[in-house]
Design a protein around this motif. Structure first.
Motif, PDB file in Angstrom:
ATOM      1  N   GLY A   1      44.540  53.002  62.610  1.00 37.34           N
ATOM      2  CA  GLY A   1      43.540  53.323  63.626  1.00 37.34           C
ATOM      3  C   GLY A   1      42.145  53.193  63.068  1.00 37.34           C
ATOM      4  O   GLY A   1      41.957  52.888  61.887  1.00 37.34           O
ATOM      5  N   LEU A   2      41.153  53.429  63.914  1.00 33.35           N
ATOM      6  CA  LEU A   2      39.773  53.318  63.465  1.00 33.35           C
ATOM      7  C   LEU A   2      39.356  54.528  62.637  1.00 33.35           C
ATOM      8  O   LEU A   2      39.972  55.595  62.698  1.00 33.35           O
ATOM      9  CB  LEU A   2      38.839  53.183  64.669  1.00 33.35           C
ATOM     10  CG  LEU A   2      38.931  51.887  65.483  1.00 33.35           C
ATOM     11  CD1 LEU A   2      37.803  51.838  66.501  1.00 33.35           C
ATOM     12  CD2 LEU A   2      38.890  50.653  64.588  1.00 33.35           C
ATOM     13  N   GLN A   3      38.305  54.354  61.868  1.00 30.02           N
ATOM     14  CA  GLN A   3      37.765  55.434  61.039  1.00 30.02           C
ATOM     15  C   GLN A   3      37.272  56.581  61.924  1.00 30.02           C
ATOM     16  O   GLN A   3      36.621  56.367  62.934  1.00 30.02           O
ATOM     17  CB  GLN A   3      36.618  54.892  60.195  1.00 30.02           C
ATOM     18  CG  GLN A   3      36.091  55.866  59.152  1.00 30.02           C
ATOM     19  CD  GLN A   3      35.057  55.192  58.258  1.00 30.02           C
ATOM     20  OE1 GLN A   3      35.267  54.099  57.754  1.00 30.02           O
ATOM     21  NE2 GLN A   3      33.917  55.842  58.087  1.00 30.02           N
ATOM     22  N   GLY A   4      37.624  57.797  61.532  1.00 24.83           N
ATOM     23  CA  GLY A   4      37.171  58.970  62.271  1.00 24.83           C
ATOM     24  C   GLY A   4      38.120  59.450  63.351  1.00 24.83           C
ATOM     25  O   GLY A   4      37.852  60.452  64.019  1.00 24.83           O
ATOM     26  N   ALA A   5      39.247  58.749  63.534  1.00 24.97           N
ATOM     27  CA  ALA A   5      40.198  59.145  64.582  1.00 24.97           C
ATOM     28  C   ALA A   5      41.058  60.330  64.161  1.00 24.97           C
ATOM     29  O   ALA A   5      41.683  60.976  65.000  1.00 24.97           O
ATOM     30  CB  ALA A   5      41.093  57.963  64.954  1.00 24.97           C
ATOM     31  N   GLY A   6      41.100  60.596  62.847  1.00 26.48           N
ATOM     32  CA  GLY A   6      41.912  61.719  62.373  1.00 26.48           C
ATOM     33  C   GLY A   6      43.203  61.300  61.707  1.00 26.48           C
ATOM     34  O   GLY A   6      44.174  62.067  61.678  1.00 26.48           O
TER      35      GLY A   6
END
Length: 450
Positions: A108-113
């Motif tokens: 997933g993208l950065q910052g999604a957890g």
């Protein structure tokens, strides 16, 4: 997350309940309002179009128009179609039956957890009697490796050693061999993210897939980002063989569009949802239960499962033994509240009880359950052991001392004692029912109704 959506849908259905019979015109107007509500909730417009068309086709059927309770029939159809939209009836369980070690890859993208979700997932698997290994394969963000190692130390779960100088594909290959040699039955790969999708990122993720052939490739989406999360999920799904989705931050105040759209857009089931910041706040996703929550119908099954997970059978048996020996005292009252707190915040638990969440909204001046419990705990902890065992000795001077010690008023102490006496009377009635009565309240996962 779905509070705003639930309130607006409830307002739509209130208009229906005022009619004994419905006409096609009334149903058409209702569908128009539902469409607007879903669009305002940031649900994908194609998903809204198909959803409203399906509900409309079913709602104008003769079973609804001729029903004595047409409003209930329409609500039933909406609930069923919401559940279907989110994947009801599909198998959304993790594929863990393969020959160990089973590989689970989170992307997933950065910052999604992703990194936090890796820790939560590892804890969940360990509670299911598995032996997971955490693998930090994000070498572009040094903090990610250290974050996963910190989570591993907190949970007592081993983290494979890697550095920012290693190549992600090499890390994953070496970790798989290490897991095979050291008896780990599950591997969780924490892969790198970006602020946006790029060719380099996808090439690296495809390389990891080829190297370790994961049984699960789970896309981690931040539910707070709404339609952006759905768009990114669709892009990932085009280039990677995704098997499911983990939605994080489902306890936030976003409009809920991602949760309602992501399965329909990607065709992949939502398997897990993050319901809080705590490491045990990762739940299996149940589409039918989520539909009930959205429509304000509660979620009793999830509440029962939380109770079963929070209260060990031995603890419940020990509580029953103390009740038989000492009776229901303020000490056991306090212990019961501690058991309830293990299940999560009272606000989240109340939302699972049909009608309770609405009652809280209708009484805005009512004190929050969390604060009320803190006050009760403070009062009881300000008592001596003897006072907890026998509340009858609490005279005026003792109550004043307890109020000062707990930072509350004497009226608060009196109110607690009044509630306690009422609960004690109920417990005596249960005890007269014999073992079945007590086991009904204190069996595995049982909780006293305070």
């Amino acid at each position: 997350m779905f509070d705003n959506l639930s309130d607006k849908l409830d307002a739509v259905f209130k208009k229906l309940r005022g009619h004994g019979r419905l006409t096609e015109k009334q149903i058409k107007e209702t569908m128009r309002e539902i469409r607007l509500v879903l669009l305002e909730a940031d649900v994908n417009f194609r998903v809204v179009r198909d959803f409203v068309a399906t509900v409309s086709d079913r709602a104008v059927g003769q079973d609804v128009l001729k029903s004595l309770t047409p409003a209930q029939q329409v609500i039933k159809i909406v609930r069923e179609e919401l559940a279907r939209l989110m994947g009801d009836g599909e198998d959304n369980s993790l594929k863990l039956a393969a020959k160990p070690p089973v590989s689970l890859m989170l992307c997933g993208l950065q910052g999604a957890g992703k990194t936090t979700s890796c820790g939560k997932l590892a804890l969940k698997l360990r509670r299911d009697k598995r032996n997971p290994l955490l693998v930090p394969a994000d070498v572009y963000r040094p903090a990610a490796i250290e974050q996963l190692k910190t989570l591993g130390r907190q949970l007592g779960i081993e983290v494979f050693d890697s550095t920012i100088n290693d190549k992600p594909v090499d890390i994953c290959s070496r970790a798989r061999r290490y897991a095979e040699l050291n008896g780990f039955d599950t591997i969780i790969f924490d892969t790198a993210g970006r602020l946006h999708i790029d060719t380099e990122l996808m090439g690296e993720l495809k390389g990891i897939v080829q190297a370790v052939a994961p049984q699960e490739i789970l896309f981690v989406a931040d539910a707070m980002t709404g339609q952006d999360a759905v768009t990114v999920a669709a892009s990932f799904n085009e280039q990677l063989p995704l098997t499911g989705v983990i939605l994080t931050k489902m306890d936030g105040d976003a409009r809920g569009g991602a949760a309602l759209s992501i399965r329909a857009v990607t065709g992949k089931p939502v398997k897990l949802v993050g319901m809080g910041e705590k490491l045990d706040a990762l739940e299996v996703f149940h589409a039918d239960r989520m539909a009930q929550r959205i429509l304000g119908m509660g979620d009793v099954l999830s509440l029962i499962e939380k109770a079963q997970a929070a209260v060990e059978a031995d603890d419940a048996a020990a509580m029953e033994a103390r009740l038989r020996k000492d009776g229901f005292t303020l000490e056991t009252f306090l212990e019961q509240m501690q058991m309830v707190k293990k299940m999560g915040s009272m606000d989240s638990l109340l939302k699972m009880i049909p009608g309770a969440g609405k009652m809280m909204k209708q009484a805005p001046g009512m004190q929050l359950p969390e604060k009320e419990i803190q006050k009760i705990e403070a009062i009881i902890r300000s008592m001596t052991a003897r006072e907890r065992m026998d509340h009858r000795i609490l005279n005026g001077s003792r109550r004043l001392r307890i109020a000062k010690g707990s930072g509350t008023r004497v009226q608060d102490v009196n109110q607690l004692l009044k509630r306690f006496v009422e609960a004690q009377k109920m417990m005596k009635k249960m005890q007269k029912m014999g073992p079945k009565g007590l086991k009904g309240m204190l069996g595995r996962g049982g909780q006293l109704p305070f």
